[in-house]
Design a protein around this motif. Structure first.
Motif, PDB file in Angstrom:
ATOM      1  N   TRP A 130      18.235  75.024  68.062  1.00 45.20           N
ATOM      2  CA  TRP A 130      18.966  73.659  67.784  1.00 45.20           C
ATOM      3  C   TRP A 130      20.166  73.713  68.606  1.00 45.20           C
ATOM      4  O   TRP A 130      20.713  72.789  68.726  1.00 45.20           O
ATOM      5  N   HIS A 131      20.606  74.710  69.527  1.00 44.74           N
ATOM      6  CA  HIS A 131      21.518  74.697  70.555  1.00 44.74           C
ATOM      7  C   HIS A 131      21.003  74.049  71.673  1.00 44.74           C
ATOM      8  O   HIS A 131      21.873  73.785  72.551  1.00 44.74           O
ATOM      9  N   THR A 132      19.729  73.934  72.122  1.00 40.55           N
ATOM     10  CA  THR A 132      19.215  73.325  73.267  1.00 40.55           C
ATOM     11  C   THR A 132      18.103  72.573  72.970  1.00 40.55           C
ATOM     12  O   THR A 132      17.137  72.940  73.134  1.00 40.55           O
ATOM     13  N   PRO A 133      18.380  71.206  72.258  1.00 37.62           N
ATOM     14  CA  PRO A 133      17.451  70.377  71.773  1.00 37.62           C
ATOM     15  C   PRO A 133      16.705  69.747  73.063  1.00 37.62           C
ATOM     16  O   PRO A 133      15.576  69.597  72.990  1.00 37.62           O
ATOM     17  N   GLU A 134      17.112  70.008  74.289  1.00 38.81           N
ATOM     18  CA  GLU A 134      16.468  69.591  75.453  1.00 38.81           C
ATOM     19  C   GLU A 134      15.308  70.376  75.854  1.00 38.81           C
ATOM     20  O   GLU A 134      14.499  69.771  76.613  1.00 38.81           O
ATOM     21  N   ILE A 135      15.353  71.566  75.300  1.00 36.50           N
ATOM     22  CA  ILE A 135      14.320  72.412  75.606  1.00 36.50           C
ATOM     23  C   ILE A 135      13.148  72.444  74.613  1.00 36.50           C
ATOM     24  O   ILE A 135      13.435  72.365  73.312  1.00 36.50           O
ATOM     25  N   SER A 136      11.844  72.476  75.058  1.00 30.37           N
ATOM     26  CA  SER A 136      10.843  72.289  74.036  1.00 30.37           C
ATOM     27  C   SER A 136      10.874  73.680  73.304  1.00 30.37           C
ATOM     28  O   SER A 136      11.169  74.500  73.890  1.00 30.37           O
ATOM     29  N   HIS A 137      10.181  73.705  72.171  1.00 35.66           N
ATOM     30  CA  HIS A 137      10.115  74.838  71.546  1.00 35.66           C
ATOM     31  C   HIS A 137       9.414  75.899  72.088  1.00 35.66           C
ATOM     32  O   HIS A 137       9.407  76.974  72.058  1.00 35.66           O
ATOM     33  N   GLU A 138       8.111  75.351  72.743  1.00 38.67           N
ATOM     34  CA  GLU A 138       7.160  76.246  73.177  1.00 38.67           C
ATOM     35  C   GLU A 138       7.954  76.896  74.455  1.00 38.67           C
ATOM     36  O   GLU A 138       7.730  78.268  74.782  1.00 38.67           O
ATOM     37  N   GLU A 139       8.766  76.274  75.217  1.00 40.03           N
ATOM     38  CA  GLU A 139       9.413  76.847  76.318  1.00 40.03           C
ATOM     39  C   GLU A 139      10.521  77.780  75.775  1.00 40.03           C
ATOM     40  O   GLU A 139      10.746  78.828  76.104  1.00 40.03           O
ATOM     41  N   PHE A 140      11.138  77.341  74.570  1.00 42.05           N
ATOM     42  CA  PHE A 140      12.283  78.291  74.281  1.00 42.05           C
ATOM     43  C   PHE A 140      11.953  79.476  73.730  1.00 42.05           C
ATOM     44  O   PHE A 140      12.425  80.578  74.077  1.00 42.05           O
ATOM     45  N   PHE A 141      10.867  79.497  72.942  1.00 41.73           N
ATOM     46  CA  PHE A 141      10.424  80.657  72.411  1.00 41.73           C
ATOM     47  C   PHE A 141       9.521  81.464  73.300  1.00 41.73           C
ATOM     48  O   PHE A 141       9.278  82.689  72.862  1.00 41.73           O
ATOM     49  N   GLY A 142       9.121  81.010  74.425  1.00 40.18           N
ATOM     50  CA  GLY A 142       8.423  81.744  75.419  1.00 40.18           C
ATOM     51  C   GLY A 142       7.295  82.585  74.809  1.00 40.18           C
ATOM     52  O   GLY A 142       6.858  83.688  75.201  1.00 40.18           O
ATOM     53  N   GLY A 143       6.480  81.869  73.959  1.00 40.96           N
ATOM     54  CA  GLY A 143       5.190  82.146  73.636  1.00 40.96           C
ATOM     55  C   GLY A 143       5.065  82.887  72.425  1.00 40.96           C
ATOM     56  O   GLY A 143       4.192  83.604  72.143  1.00 40.96           O
ATOM     57  N   ILE A 144       6.311  83.339  71.875  1.00 40.43           N
ATOM     58  CA  ILE A 144       6.374  84.420  70.673  1.00 40.43           C
ATOM     59  C   ILE A 144       6.583  83.504  69.415  1.00 40.43           C
ATOM     60  O   ILE A 144       7.102  82.224  69.505  1.00 40.43           O
ATOM     61  N   GLN A 145       6.160  84.008  68.194  1.00 38.09           N
ATOM     62  CA  GLN A 145       6.566  83.340  67.017  1.00 38.09           C
ATOM     63  C   GLN A 145       7.849  82.987  66.527  1.00 38.09           C
ATOM     64  O   GLN A 145       8.603  83.714  67.075  1.00 38.09           O
ATOM     65  N   TRP A 146       8.322  82.091  65.832  1.00 36.82           N
ATOM     66  CA  TRP A 146       9.710  81.736  65.612  1.00 36.82           C
ATOM     67  C   TRP A 146      10.265  83.143  64.993  1.00 36.82           C
ATOM     68  O   TRP A 146      11.340  83.301  65.581  1.00 36.82           O
ATOM     69  N   TRP A 147       9.834  83.609  63.935  1.00 36.71           N
ATOM     70  CA  TRP A 147      10.550  84.812  63.246  1.00 36.71           C
ATOM     71  C   TRP A 147      10.721  85.844  64.139  1.00 36.71           C
ATOM     72  O   TRP A 147      11.651  86.735  64.322  1.00 36.71           O
ATOM     73  N   ASP A 148       9.596  86.389  65.037  1.00 38.39           N
ATOM     74  CA  ASP A 148       9.769  87.511  66.052  1.00 38.39           C
ATOM     75  C   ASP A 148      10.736  87.275  67.084  1.00 38.39           C
ATOM     76  O   ASP A 148      11.499  87.874  67.532  1.00 38.39           O
ATOM     77  N   TYR A 149      10.813  85.726  67.517  1.00 39.46           N
ATOM     78  CA  TYR A 149      12.083  85.255  68.495  1.00 39.46           C
ATOM     79  C   TYR A 149      13.473  85.644  67.681  1.00 39.46           C
ATOM     80  O   TYR A 149      14.376  86.333  68.254  1.00 39.46           O
TER      81      TYR A 149
END
Length: 99
Positions: free
Chosen positions: A33-52
């Motif tokens: 939520w600190h970078t709403p301009e970045i998609s979640h897919e890009e933000f997490f870099g292919g790993i799951q939410w809790w792993d990140y």
């Protein structure tokens, strides 16, 4: 909630000199939520939410002066504590509503 959970876990592990005020500034970046301009897919870099998030919390705890091994262990407990908190909130709500 994140800061309090980290604080509580640090207290459980004997780190009573770390204050909640020491943790809060470290929580002002690194969340999706600190970078709403970045998609979640890009933000997490292919790993799951809790792993990140576990990796992110581990880095935060390490910044507080805790060694990497223990930082990872404590960060792994955050999900468990948050799930317990959610379960308690749901149970309390149902009890309040008479469900």
């Amino acid at each position: 909630m994140w800061g309090q959970t980290i604080y509580d876990l640090l207290q459980e592990h004997g780190y009573s000199s770390i204050r909640l005020e020491d943790i809060r500034p470290l929580l002002t970046r690194g969340f999706p939520w600190h970078t709403p301009e970045i998609s979640h897919e890009e933000f997490f870099g292919g790993i799951q939410w809790w792993d990140y998030m576990t990796l992110h919390f581990s880095k935060i705890i390490h910044q507080l002066g805790i060694n990497e091994t223990l930082s990872s262990k404590i960060a792994g407990q955050i999900k468990i504590n948050m799930n317990s908190l959610e379960t308690k909130k749901t149970r309390d709500f149902c009890r309040f509503k008479g469900v």
